[in-house]
Design a protein around this motif. Sequence first.
Motif, PDB file in Angstrom:
ATOM      1  N   GLY A  25       0.796  -1.226   0.000  1.00 57.17           N
ATOM      2  CA  GLY A  25       0.000   0.000   0.000  1.00 57.17           C
ATOM      3  C   GLY A  25       0.827   1.274   0.000  1.00 57.17           C
ATOM      4  N   ILE A  26       0.178   2.356   0.396  1.00 58.63           N
ATOM      5  CA  ILE A  26       0.798   3.682   0.428  1.00 58.63           C
ATOM      6  C   ILE A  26       1.851   3.735   1.529  1.00 58.63           C
ATOM      7  N   ILE A  27       3.031   4.284   1.201  1.00 60.08           N
ATOM      8  CA  ILE A  27       4.070   4.398   2.221  1.00 60.08           C
ATOM      9  C   ILE A  27       4.413   5.837   2.578  1.00 60.08           C
ATOM     10  N   GLY A  28       4.068   6.797   1.721  1.00 62.25           N
ATOM     11  CA  GLY A  28       4.348   8.193   2.030  1.00 62.25           C
ATOM     12  C   GLY A  28       4.324   9.046   0.782  1.00 62.25           C
ATOM     13  N   LEU A  29       4.417  10.343   0.982  1.00 59.59           N
ATOM     14  CA  LEU A  29       4.433  11.279  -0.135  1.00 59.59           C
ATOM     15  C   LEU A  29       5.770  11.256  -0.855  1.00 59.59           C
ATOM     16  N   ASP A  30       5.732  11.620  -2.125  1.00 58.39           N
ATOM     17  CA  ASP A  30       6.946  11.790  -2.913  1.00 58.39           C
ATOM     18  C   ASP A  30       7.456  13.212  -2.656  1.00 58.39           C
ATOM     19  N   TYR A  31       8.461  13.328  -1.810  1.00 60.56           N
ATOM     20  CA  TYR A  31       8.966  14.649  -1.423  1.00 60.56           C
ATOM     21  C   TYR A  31       9.697  15.352  -2.551  1.00 60.56           C
ATOM     22  N   ASN A  32      10.146  14.625  -3.569  1.00 59.55           N
ATOM     23  CA  ASN A  32      10.733  15.277  -4.748  1.00 59.55           C
ATOM     24  C   ASN A  32       9.683  16.130  -5.448  1.00 59.55           C
ATOM     25  N   THR A  33       8.470  15.637  -5.506  1.00 57.05           N
ATOM     26  CA  THR A  33       7.378  16.381  -6.123  1.00 57.05           C
ATOM     27  C   THR A  33       7.044  17.625  -5.311  1.00 57.05           C
ATOM     28  N   ILE A  34       7.081  17.513  -4.013  1.00 56.21           N
ATOM     29  CA  ILE A  34       6.814  18.681  -3.167  1.00 56.21           C
ATOM     30  C   ILE A  34       7.858  19.756  -3.423  1.00 56.21           C
ATOM     31  N   ASP A  35       9.114  19.356  -3.539  1.00 59.87           N
ATOM     32  CA  ASP A  35      10.194  20.309  -3.812  1.00 59.87           C
ATOM     33  C   ASP A  35       9.990  20.988  -5.167  1.00 59.87           C
ATOM     34  N   ILE A  36       9.623  20.208  -6.169  1.00 60.14           N
ATOM     35  CA  ILE A  36       9.364  20.780  -7.501  1.00 60.14           C
ATOM     36  C   ILE A  36       8.231  21.792  -7.429  1.00 60.14           C
ATOM     37  N   LEU A  37       7.171  21.463  -6.720  1.00 57.81           N
ATOM     38  CA  LEU A  37       6.034  22.370  -6.582  1.00 57.81           C
ATOM     39  C   LEU A  37       6.422  23.642  -5.829  1.00 57.81           C
ATOM     40  N   MET A  38       7.223  23.504  -4.776  1.00 57.36           N
ATOM     41  CA  MET A  38       7.660  24.705  -4.042  1.00 57.36           C
ATOM     42  C   MET A  38       8.521  25.589  -4.934  1.00 57.36           C
ATOM     43  N   ASN A  39       9.353  24.998  -5.785  1.00 55.92           N
ATOM     44  CA  ASN A  39      10.131  25.789  -6.746  1.00 55.92           C
ATOM     45  C   ASN A  39       9.210  26.496  -7.727  1.00 55.92           C
TER      46      ASN A  39
END
Length: 68
Positions: A25-39
Motif C-alpha cells: 500500500g501507500i508508504i508516504g508522499l513523494d517529497y521530490n514532487t513537493i520540492d518541484i512544486l515549491m520551486n
Amino acid sequence: MWPETLPAINLFAKVLTQWRTAPNGIIGLDYNTIDILMNYEAIPMEERGELLSEIACLERGYLSAMRR
C-alpha cells in the motif's frame, strides 16, 4: 482551521496524488514532487523547512486514517 496552517494545507492538497506505494500500500508522499512544486510556486527557501514539517504532520495523519 487556523490561517497560519493554510499554506501547508494548500500545498498538501496539491500533492495528494503524489503518493509512493509498495506492494502493501501507500508508504508516504513523494517529497521530490513537493520540492518541484515549491520551486514552481516560488516559495522562499526560509519558509520551506517549516512547510515540510507541517506537511509531514499532515502526511502522518492521513496515513494513519487510511490504515484504519
